[in-house]
Design a protein around this motif. Structure first.
Motif, PDB file in Angstrom:
ATOM      1  N   LYS A   9       5.388  37.740  -2.920  1.00  0.00           N
ATOM      2  CA  LYS A   9       5.862  36.994  -4.174  1.00  0.00           C
ATOM      3  C   LYS A   9       4.891  36.956  -5.064  1.00  0.00           C
ATOM      4  N   CYS A  12       2.501  40.815  -8.585  1.00  0.00           N
ATOM      5  CA  CYS A  12       3.308  41.086  -9.577  1.00  0.00           C
ATOM      6  C   CYS A  12       4.099  42.491  -9.145  1.00  0.00           C
ATOM      7  N   ASN A  13       5.302  42.611  -9.844  1.00  0.00           N
ATOM      8  CA  ASN A  13       5.872  43.877  -9.540  1.00  0.00           C
ATOM      9  C   ASN A  13       5.467  45.098 -10.664  1.00  0.00           C
ATOM     10  N   VAL A  14       4.318  45.242 -10.352  1.00  0.00           N
ATOM     11  CA  VAL A  14       3.832  46.363 -11.354  1.00  0.00           C
ATOM     12  C   VAL A  14       3.027  47.383 -10.206  1.00  0.00           C
ATOM     13  N   THR A  41       1.004  29.489  -5.354  1.00  0.00           N
ATOM     14  CA  THR A  41       0.861  30.502  -6.386  1.00  0.00           C
ATOM     15  C   THR A  41       1.041  29.529  -7.600  1.00  0.00           C
ATOM     16  N   ASN A  58      -3.515  40.998 -14.106  1.00  0.00           N
ATOM     17  CA  ASN A  58      -2.301  41.798 -14.270  1.00  0.00           C
ATOM     18  C   ASN A  58      -1.301  41.729 -12.880  1.00  0.00           C
ATOM     19  N   TYR A  59      -2.039  41.629 -11.855  1.00  0.00           N
ATOM     20  CA  TYR A  59      -1.630  41.667 -10.569  1.00  0.00           C
ATOM     21  C   TYR A  59      -1.052  40.628  -9.793  1.00  0.00           C
ATOM     22  N   GLU A  61       0.465  36.838  -9.752  1.00  0.00           N
ATOM     23  CA  GLU A  61       1.375  35.965 -10.308  1.00  0.00           C
ATOM     24  C   GLU A  61       0.899  34.536 -10.611  1.00  0.00           C
TER      25      GLU A  61
ATOM     26  N   GLU C 205       6.080  32.117 -16.606  1.00  0.00           N
ATOM     27  CA  GLU C 205       5.139  33.351 -16.380  1.00  0.00           C
ATOM     28  C   GLU C 205       3.858  33.128 -16.245  1.00  0.00           C
ATOM     29  N   HIS C 206       3.003  33.760 -15.610  1.00  0.00           N
ATOM     30  CA  HIS C 206       1.578  33.539 -15.649  1.00  0.00           C
ATOM     31  C   HIS C 206       0.997  33.610 -16.849  1.00  0.00           C
TER      32      HIS C 206
END
Lengths: 248, 178, 353
Positions: A9, A12-14, A41, A58-59, A61, C205-206
């Motif tokens: 979790k 990130c979902n990228v 997190t 970016n990766y 959360e 969001e982060h």
């Protein structure tokens, strides 16, 4: 049907931008799994470096802060001093941590700064296309050591885990590798231990992760892992270099 | 036009030059004057020459740098050499004659020689020659009264050293009456 | 009884910062600003704040970067060579749109230079200093009281516009003492910083503090957005002092300590019947262009007086825009212009000498 494997979790979902066979993806996953398992997190702030993992912000959360080259431990210090109830980690490569950012690294450890450093040692500068790193091995061919690294003119590779372990401020330092299932498991345990110690307010922790760079080493992913085992581990032995309860 | 007095104090580092300047500046402040205090700074503070510029005025202080002082207090010979000719005609020079063995050569200024260091030693306070010389300066210039300077001494002395106010004032009086 | 206290400029800045709610200070020793750090080292631990002596100016500014990103009111201070080292971090802080306050107590340069007062960092402060399309808001106080007031204001401006603010003084301002009062500022509730790295708590969001935009369209958009804020700053935050400019034939231009010296010169010249005025920019960026445009309609000439070889004079020329001659007089390397030197320059320009 029972789900037996999924994206952590905290990741990130990228799609990640790393090259095929690069071990950054493994280490990202390990860090994210640890965040999930410790359920931190929402209370973690990460600091990304300059280097291949520049986009780490970016990766994950968690909240992230992009540092300039080498300065991640200083940036992390600033964050941690403001939010000492948060878990603060940096994710840095060998050029970032052991060349341009040596002073920041050494002094964060000397202060016993209560942060965790994830140190990716792949013995090369990846993002700029394969130049000599402070951890490149003697004889290693890179773009800037085309005849092999000659210690007499290009210096010796630095063993950061050993060096930092001599500092009184260092709480826990371990070197791991991600070349095999067994070692990956050990790497995750080390990362979890480091984060846990930080949560207990124990002080400076660092996990050095021997990693591969198939692209810039000019090897296939499997050959790269073999090269890591054959060349890096003998020079950079795995193990716990420092695990001491600090005075006062 | 209000009155402005420009006072320069010069000597060796360690003689309390900056502190005596602070006493004068604080006394000015406590008596509702506009003041500024500008020290020399850097390595010379430790044992080399030290000086400070104090301006006491009825109006807001312009430049805090004193080029031609109304009053020059000197506590060593090099400072006399350096600043003697800068004093305004009609100005006042106060000299610690224990430490400076020559006379002022100008005849267009008022000069007061005071055995400041000797008086301080006689009072078992060899480090307070700077207070003695403040007393002498007050007498020679009338820039403020003993009562007024006392407020400056009190303000400049940290609470932990409040017991020193009386001894400082004693030496200022000694300089005033000496 | 006066509630004024005598304070050194450096200490006054530190106290003003604390009273403005700054609780984080990261620095490295350098003359002539070390008293800022010393004051912080003494005070911060007693009020739950942080003073940290970093291993270098580079680290100190990056700690500021981290703390600013984490949402804190944070400050660092240094002097010229140290400010040069901080430029990388300052560029990142500007690029990431973070508020902070940076003090430069300027000394002579280039290189190691000297430790006596100077104004030779004007270009560095107002024209960028670090790389990239950015500005600092630059305040130039001329008295210790103004150092206090502008320090307090600097934190508000920094937070309001999400920009680093620099306060530029010189060694004399840092070292001298003058009476100051502190307006007891309601510990005003600091502005919300929803963008800060405070931990998502799983509820948003982060947040990412970042200055990297590999896509040029994105980078340009980011810069243009910042430019909009700069335009607002130019409209709202310009500060200057103008004295006797209405009837002045000759207008002195000076900032900081030099302006006080120029004021002395001006008083003497006025007594001699020469009509002299003074414009003292208080914000060096944004530069107070309008008062120059206005004054240039009636003045015969401007004289920029600086402790440098001529840096602000370029902005004066841009502002005057050819309407009348702009002259320069400066001392440098730690030397300070005297009122007599300025008087002579004005007379030369006026053809009196």
């Amino acid at each position: 049907m029972e789900k037996v494997f999924e994206r952590p979790k905290a990741l990130c979902n990228v799609p990640l931008h790393y090259c095929p066979g690069c071990t950054h993806g493994i280490v990202h996953r390990l860090v994210a799994e640890v965040m999930d398992e410790l359920d931190i997190t929402g209370d973690t702030i990460g600091v990304a470096p300059v280097g291949c993992s520049v986009f780490a912000y970016n990766y994950f959360e968690c909240d992230m802060h992009e540092a300039s080259h080498g300065r991640a431990p200083a940036v992390a210090t600033g964050i941690k001093r403001v939010h000492n109830d948060k878990i603060v980690f940096t994710y840095q490569g060998d050029g970032d941590l052991a060349a341009i950012g040596t002073a920041e690294t050494v002094h964060a450890a000397a202060r016993g700064e209560n942060i965790t450093i994830i140190f990716i040692n792949n013995a090369i500068y990846g993002m700029t296309g394969g130049q000599m790193a402070p951890t490149s091995l003697a004889g290693q061919i890179t773009q800037t050591t085309p005849y092999g690294r000659n210690p007499k003119t290009q210096g010796y590779p630095i063993r950061m885990a050993e060096m930092l372990s001599t500092l009184d401020g260092a709480r826990y330092i371990e070197r791991v590798a991600v070349d095999s299932i067994k070692n990956i498991k050990a790497a995750k345990a080390a990362i979890k231990k480091a984060f846990t110690l930080q949560m207990q307010g124990e002080g400076f922790t660092m996990v050095e992760v021997l990693s591969s760079c198939p692209t810039n080493w000019g090897l296939s992913p499997v050959e790269a892992l073999e090269w890591l085992r054959a060349n890096m581990i003998p020079h950079y032995p795995l193990g716990v270099y420092c695990d001491k309860k600090l005075e006062g | 036009m209000g009155k402005t007095t420009e006072i320069m104090i010069a000597g060796f580092g360690g003689q309390g030059i900056l502190f005596s300047g602070k006493v004068i500046a604080y006394a000015g402040l406590m008596n509702n004057k506009e003041v500024s205090w500008l020290p020399s700074y850097g390595p010379e503070m430790r044992g080399g020459t030290a000086n400070c510029h104090i301006i006491i005025s009825d109006e807001p202080v312009g430049s805090p740098i004193i080029v031609n002082p109304d009053v020059l207090i000197v506590m060593n010979k090099p400072s006399l050499e350096k600043f003697e000719n800068a004093v305004k005609p009609g100005g006042v020079i106060i000299i610690d004659s224990t430490l400076i063995d020559r006379k002022v050569t100008r005849d267009d200024v008022t000069v007061k020689y005071v055995d400041a260091t000797q008086i301080a030693m006689d009072n078992n306070s060899p480090k307070l020659a700077n207070m003695v010389i403040i007393g002498a300066m007050l007498k020679a210039t009338g820039v403020m009264t003993l009562d007024e300077i006392k407020k400056g001494v009190e303000k400049s002395t940290p609470a932990s050293k409040a017991h020193l106010v009386d001894s400082n004032m004693g030496l200022i009086s000694a300089g005033y009456n000496g | 009884m006066s509630d004024k206290v005598l304070m050194k400029g450096n200490e006054a800045i530190a106290e003003a910062a604390i009273q403005a709610g700054c609780r984080y200070f990261f620095g490295y020793p350098i003359t002539p600003q070390t008293e800022v750090a010393a004051y912080m080292a003494k005070k911060m631990p007693k009020i739950g704040g942080v003073f940290l002596q970093a291993e270098s100016e580079v680290s100190a500014i990056n700690m500021v970067y981290g703390a600013a990103g984490a949402g804190a009111r944070v400050m660092t201070s240094s002097s010229s060579p140290g400010i040069s080292l901080k430029q990388e971090g300052i560029s990142y802080i500007a690029g990431a749109n973070l508020p902070c306050v940076i003090i430069n107590i300027v000394r002579g340069g280039p290189g190691l230079g000297g430790i006596q007062p100077a104004q030779s960092d004007y270009f560095q402060a107002t024209k960028g200093g670090g790389h990239g399309d950015y500005h600092l808001v630059v305040f130039a106080p001329a008295s210790i009281q103004e150092m206090v007031d502008l320090t307090s204001n600097a934190f508000d401006v920094a937070d309001k516009y999400r920009t680093p603010v620099m306060i530029i003084g010189d060694g004399m301002l840092g070292q001298m003492m003058e009476p100051v009062t502190f307006q007891s500022k309601e510990t005003a509730s600091l502005p919300e910083k929803p963008w800060a790295t405070t931990g998502t708590k799983g509820k948003r969001e982060h947040n990412i503090i970042n200055s990297l935009y590999l896509n040029p369209e994105d980078l340009e958009k980011n810069i243009l957005e910042r430019q909009e804020r700069y335009n607002t700053i130019k409209a709202n935050e310009v500060r200057y002092e103008a004295v006797g400019v209405e009837d002045a034939d000759y207008v002195l231009v000076a900032y900081g300590m030099t302006a006080r010296i120029a004021k002395n010169a001006m008083a003497t010249l006025r007594k001699q019947g020469i009509k002299v005025g003074l414009i003292r920019p208080i914000t060096l960026w944004p530069f107070p262009t309008e008062i120059f445009e206005k004054t240039a309609k009636t003045a015969k000439a401007f004289l920029s007086v600086e402790m440098s070889m001529g840096q602000m004079v370029e902005d004066v020329r841009l502002a005057v825009n050819g309407a009348c001659p702009v002259h320069f007089y400066g001392r440098t390397g730690g030397m300070v212009p005297t009122p007599d030197e300025i008087i002579n320059e004005v007379k030369k320009i006026g053809g009196v000498l």
